[in-house]
Design a protein around this motif. Sequence first.
Motif, short mmCIF file in Angstrom:
data_model
loop_
_atom_site.label_atom_id
_atom_site.label_comp_id
_atom_site.label_asym_id
_atom_site.label_seq_id
_atom_site.Cartn_x
_atom_site.Cartn_y
_atom_site.Cartn_z
N HIS A 197 46.53 45.12 55.08
CA HIS A 197 47.40 45.27 53.90
C HIS A 197 46.58 45.87 52.76
O HIS A 197 46.76 45.52 51.60
N GLY A 198 45.65 46.77 53.13
CA GLY A 198 44.63 47.28 52.21
C GLY A 198 45.18 47.95 50.96
O GLY A 198 44.72 47.66 49.85
N ALA A 199 46.15 48.83 51.13
CA ALA A 199 46.64 49.60 49.98
C ALA A 199 47.28 48.68 48.94
O ALA A 199 47.02 48.80 47.74
N GLU A 200 48.09 47.74 49.42
CA GLU A 200 48.75 46.82 48.48
C GLU A 200 47.76 45.90 47.79
O GLU A 200 47.91 45.57 46.61
N ILE A 201 46.75 45.46 48.55
CA ILE A 201 45.73 44.58 47.97
C ILE A 201 44.95 45.34 46.89
O ILE A 201 44.74 44.84 45.78
N ALA B 285 52.72 33.54 38.75
CA ALA B 285 53.58 34.09 39.81
C ALA B 285 53.18 33.54 41.17
O ALA B 285 54.04 33.10 41.95
N PHE B 286 51.88 33.55 41.46
CA PHE B 286 51.46 33.06 42.78
C PHE B 286 51.79 31.58 42.94
O PHE B 286 52.27 31.15 43.99
N GLU B 287 51.52 30.79 41.91
CA GLU B 287 51.82 29.35 42.00
C GLU B 287 53.30 29.13 42.30
O GLU B 287 53.66 28.29 43.12
N GLY C 80 43.91 34.01 53.06
CA GLY C 80 42.56 34.10 52.50
C GLY C 80 42.49 35.06 51.33
O GLY C 80 43.11 36.13 51.35
N ALA C 81 41.70 34.70 50.33
CA ALA C 81 41.49 35.56 49.18
C ALA C 81 40.30 36.48 49.45
O ALA C 81 39.77 36.51 50.57
N LEU C 82 39.87 37.23 48.45
CA LEU C 82 38.66 38.07 48.57
C LEU C 82 37.51 37.37 47.87
O LEU C 82 36.70 37.98 47.17
N GLY C 83 37.45 36.05 48.06
CA GLY C 83 36.46 35.22 47.41
C GLY C 83 36.98 33.79 47.54
O GLY C 83 37.83 33.53 48.39
N ASP C 84 36.52 32.90 46.67
CA ASP C 84 36.99 31.52 46.75
C ASP C 84 38.33 31.34 46.03
O ASP C 84 38.64 32.05 45.08
N GLY C 85 39.09 30.37 46.51
CA GLY C 85 40.36 30.02 45.87
C GLY C 85 40.92 28.77 46.53
O GLY C 85 40.56 28.44 47.67
N GLY C 86 41.77 28.06 45.82
CA GLY C 86 42.39 26.85 46.37
C GLY C 86 43.62 26.49 45.57
O GLY C 86 43.91 27.11 44.55
N ALA C 87 44.35 25.50 46.07
CA ALA C 87 45.55 25.04 45.35
C ALA C 87 45.91 23.63 45.78
O ALA C 87 45.56 23.20 46.89
N VAL C 88 46.62 22.95 44.88
CA VAL C 88 47.22 21.65 45.19
C VAL C 88 48.72 21.82 45.14
O VAL C 88 49.25 22.42 44.19
N THR C 89 49.42 21.33 46.16
CA THR C 89 50.89 21.29 46.11
C THR C 89 51.34 19.84 46.13
O THR C 89 50.73 18.99 46.80
N ILE D 243 42.52 37.92 39.65
CA ILE D 243 42.40 38.89 40.76
C ILE D 243 42.72 38.20 42.08
O ILE D 243 43.50 38.71 42.90
N GLN D 244 42.17 37.00 42.28
CA GLN D 244 42.44 36.29 43.54
C GLN D 244 43.93 35.94 43.65
O GLN D 244 44.52 36.06 44.72
N ALA D 245 44.53 35.51 42.55
CA ALA D 245 45.95 35.15 42.58
C ALA D 245 46.80 36.37 42.95
O ALA D 245 47.75 36.26 43.74
N ALA D 246 46.44 37.53 42.41
CA ALA D 246 47.20 38.76 42.71
C ALA D 246 47.06 39.14 44.18
O ALA D 246 48.03 39.53 44.84
N VAL D 247 45.82 39.00 44.71
CA VAL D 247 45.58 39.30 46.13
C VAL D 247 46.37 38.33 47.01
O VAL D 247 47.03 38.72 47.98
N LEU D 248 46.33 37.05 46.64
CA LEU D 248 47.02 36.02 47.44
C LEU D 248 48.53 36.24 47.43
O LEU D 248 49.21 36.00 48.42
N ASP D 249 49.05 36.70 46.31
CA ASP D 249 50.49 36.93 46.21
C ASP D 249 50.92 38.05 47.17
O ASP D 249 51.99 37.98 47.77
N VAL D 250 50.08 39.05 47.34
CA VAL D 250 50.35 40.11 48.33
C VAL D 250 50.28 39.51 49.73
O VAL D 250 51.20 39.67 50.54
#
Length: 372
Positions: free
Chosen positions: A14-18, A39-41, A193-202, A238-245
Motif C-alpha cells: 500500500h506504498g503510494a497511499e502510505i 481520526a485513527f482513534e 503495523g506502523a512505520l515505527g512504534d505505536g499502540g492503543a487502548v480500547t 505520522i504513525q496515526a496517518a499511516v495506521l489509518d491507511v
Amino acid sequence: MIPFLSLKDVTALHGAEIEAAVQRVVRSGWYLQGQENAAFEQHYAEYIGTRHCVGCANGLDALIWIFRAYIELGVMAPGDEVIVPANTYIATLLAITENGLVPVPVEPRWKTLEIDDAAIEARITPRTKAVALVHLYGRCAYTERIGAICKKYGLKLVEDNAQAHGCKYADGRVTGSIGDAAGHSFYPGKNLGALGDGGAVTTDDPDLAAAVRALANYGSQKKYVFQYTGRNSRLDEIQAAVLDVKLRYLEQDNAHRQQIAAYYYDHIDHPLVTLPERLPDPQNVYHLFPVLVGDGKRDSLHNFLEQSGIGTVIHYPIPPHRQECYAKERWNTPQLRLPVTERMADEELSLPIGPAITLEEAAEVVKRVNTF
Ligand SMILES: *Cc1c(COP(=O)(O)O)cnc(C)c1O
C-alpha cells in the motif's frame, strides 16, 4: 530466498497511499495530538467495536496504562494478582510487574497454544483482580468459561491484542472488544503495523479511557494541570496517518494470511511436525504460523530451512519465568512447574506468513518442510 517477514514488501503493498499520508502530515506542520490521531482513534474504535480508543506510544505502554489506570481508579492495588498465560511474550508480564502487581502464570493447552481455561480457577486467590488474556499468534483465546470465571470472581478481563488485530470470537465480536479493556501494539511486524512504534487502548469504560489518556500525556487532562504522575507516551501524527491507511486493508491482509495458513494446514505432512488445532478463519488472523517440532529436532529444522533460504523464527525460546529479570521474584518460586510452557519453548518454530508472501513461496516452504 523466502525471508521470514519482509517489512519492505509489506509496506510496498500500500506504498503510494502510505507515502501520501506521510507527506500530508509532513506538510501540515502538526505532528502530535492532532486530527490524524483523532481520526485513527475513531476509526479503530469503530472497527474493534468499543466506545473509546486512546492512542499511545507502543503496545507495552498500552498494557501498562490499563493496569496503572485501574490502580489510579482504585480498582486494583499493588500486590494484587493477575492471571497471565505462562507462554506469552514478556511484555504482558512487564505491564503487570511494572505496576507492582503480581503475575500468576497459567499453563497453555498444548493443542491450542492458548491459556488453559480449565487451569485458571485453581489459581484464583482473594488477591486476584484480573485475567490478562493474550490472543497469542493471532488466535482468539477467549472462551465462555473465561468470561464466566471473570464474572463469578469479579475479575477484570484485560486483553492483550498485540498479535490479533481483526481476530473474531465465534459470536462475531472482535478481539479487543470482548474484555473490559484491551492493549494493542502497532509494532511494524504486527498485523496492523506502523512505520515505527505505536499502540492503543480500547475500552467501553469512559473513566478508564480518560485515565489512560491522561497517564499517556504526563498525567494531565487539562493543560498544565497534572492529576497523575504520568509519562510522555503518545502516538504521533505520522504513525496515526499511516495506521489509518493500513486499517482500511487489514481485513484484506488478514484474508491473505488465512489463505497462506490454509495452504500450510492442507499440505504440511511430516511425522515430526505438529500443527496447532485449526480454528475457523475469523478466529485466527495468523500473526504467526507456529508449528511444534518433536524429537528435539526443532533447531535442526530451523537450520535445514535456513540452508534452503527460508527464514523461520522461534516464538519464544525462553519463557518469562525463566528470564533473568524475573529470577528473584517471589511469585517465581523454584517449585513453580510449567512443563507445557517449557516444552513449547523447546519445540516451537514459526514459518513465514504475512500479507506479502505468495502462495508459490508457501508451496516452496511446504516442500522443504516435508522433505526434512
Ligand atoms: C508485540 C507485543 C507486545 C508489545 O508491543 P510493543 O508495541 O512492541 O511494545 C505485547 N504483547 C504481545 C503479546 C506482543 O506480541
